[in-house]
Design an enzyme around this catalytic site. Structure first.
Site, PDB file in Angstrom:
ATOM      1  N   ASP A   1      33.927  34.296 -53.397  1.00  0.00           N
ATOM      2  CA  ASP A   1      33.218  33.739 -52.246  1.00  0.00           C
ATOM      3  C   ASP A   1      33.780  34.395 -50.993  1.00  0.00           C
ATOM      4  OD1 ASP A   1      31.618  32.034 -53.714  1.00  0.00           O
ATOM      5  OD2 ASP A   1      32.929  30.307 -53.485  1.00  0.00           O
TER       6      ASP A   1
ATOM      7  N   ASP B   1      25.208  32.137 -54.265  1.00  0.00           N
ATOM      8  CA  ASP B   1      25.091  30.730 -53.879  1.00  0.00           C
ATOM      9  C   ASP B   1      23.900  30.519 -52.949  1.00  0.00           C
ATOM     10  OD1 ASP B   1      27.449  30.198 -55.280  1.00  0.00           O
ATOM     11  OD2 ASP B   1      28.708  30.315 -53.491  1.00  0.00           O
TER      12      ASP B   1
END
Length: 196
Positions: free
Chosen positions: A133, A152
Site C-alpha cells: 500500500d 483497492d
C-alpha cells in the site's frame, strides 16, 4: 460495439461484454503491478513523500488485511475470498451483456488479482504475503484515511458502481428488472442502452 442483425429473426444479436471486462481487468492489474514495483524500488518502508500540496502522500507499507488495512492478520482468509471472487467473476462473464456490469466486474477483478498477486508472492510467504500500500490521503501514514493502492481503489469504485447498477435494477444480461414487457427482449424486461 455495434450489434449485428440475426438473419433468422431480423433482430440484433447481442454480444457478451467479456472482452471489455477482461481488458479493463488487465489494465487495472498492469497499473497496480507497475506502481507497486516502482514504490518498492524507490520508497523506503515508512518513508513519506508529500505531493499535491499535502492532499496525498506516497509511502510504503505492507498490509496483511483487506482493502484500506481492514482486519489485518486475516491474510489467508482474504486470499481465499479473493480467489473465490475471481472464479465467480470469470464464470459470470459468459452471460454478461451490460456495459455497466462489465466495467464494475472488470474493476473488481483487476483489483482482486492485483492484491492476490501480492498475497501469493510477497513476504512473509505463500498466501500470507503483505500487500504493498502506498497512497495516504490528506496526511502521512494513514492519519486521515487508511493507506491504499490502485487495486483497492478499483475494488471500491467497482463496488460503488455495482451498488448503483443494482439499485437501478440493471441485471448482468443488460435487462432492467421489473420493466414493462412491451419493449422487452422476450425476458419480460426492456433492453438497457450501452451506458447502462
Amino acid at each position: 460495439m455495434t450489434e449485428q442483425p440475426d438473419p433468422a429473426v431480423g433482430e440484433p444479436v447481442r454480444r457478451p461484454r467479456t472482452r471489455l471486462l477482461l481488458s479493463l481487468a488487465a489494465a487495472v492489474l498492469l497499473v497496480d503491478l507497475v506502481t507497486k514495483l516502482v514504490v518498492v524500488a524507490t520508497i523506503e518502508p515508512g518513508e513519506d513523500i508529500r505531493v499535491l500540496g499535502g492532499a496525498l502522500y506516497l509511502t510504503h507499507l505492507r498490509n496483511t488485511g483487506a482493502a484500506f488495512s481492514f482486519a489485518e492478520g486475516f491474510t489467508i482468509v482474504f486470499t481465499l475470498v479473493a480467489l473465490a471472487v475471481v472464479v465467480v467473476i470469470v464464470r459470470t462473464a459468459r452471460r454478461l451483456f451490460s456495459t455497466g456490469w462489465a466495467v464494475t466486474l472488470g474493476l473488481v477483478l483487476g483489483g482482486a488479482v492485483g492484491n492476490l498477486v501480492d498475497r501469493v508472492f510477497r513476504d512473509p510467504g505463500f498466501l500470507r504475503g503483505g500487500v504493498v500500500d502506498f497512497l495516504s490521503a490528506f496526511g502521512p501514514d494513514g492519519e486521515m484515511w487508511p493507506v491504499f493502492n490502485v487495486a483497492d481503489s478499483a475494488i471500491v469504485c467497482g463496488g460503488i458502481l455495482g451498488a448503483v447498477l443494482a439499485l437501478r435494477g440493471i441485471d448482468f444480461d443488460g435487462s432492467r428488472a421489473g420493466a414493462d414487457p412491451a419493449g422487452s427482449t422476450g425476458r419480460g424486461s426492456r433492453p438497457v442502452t450501452m451506458g447502462e
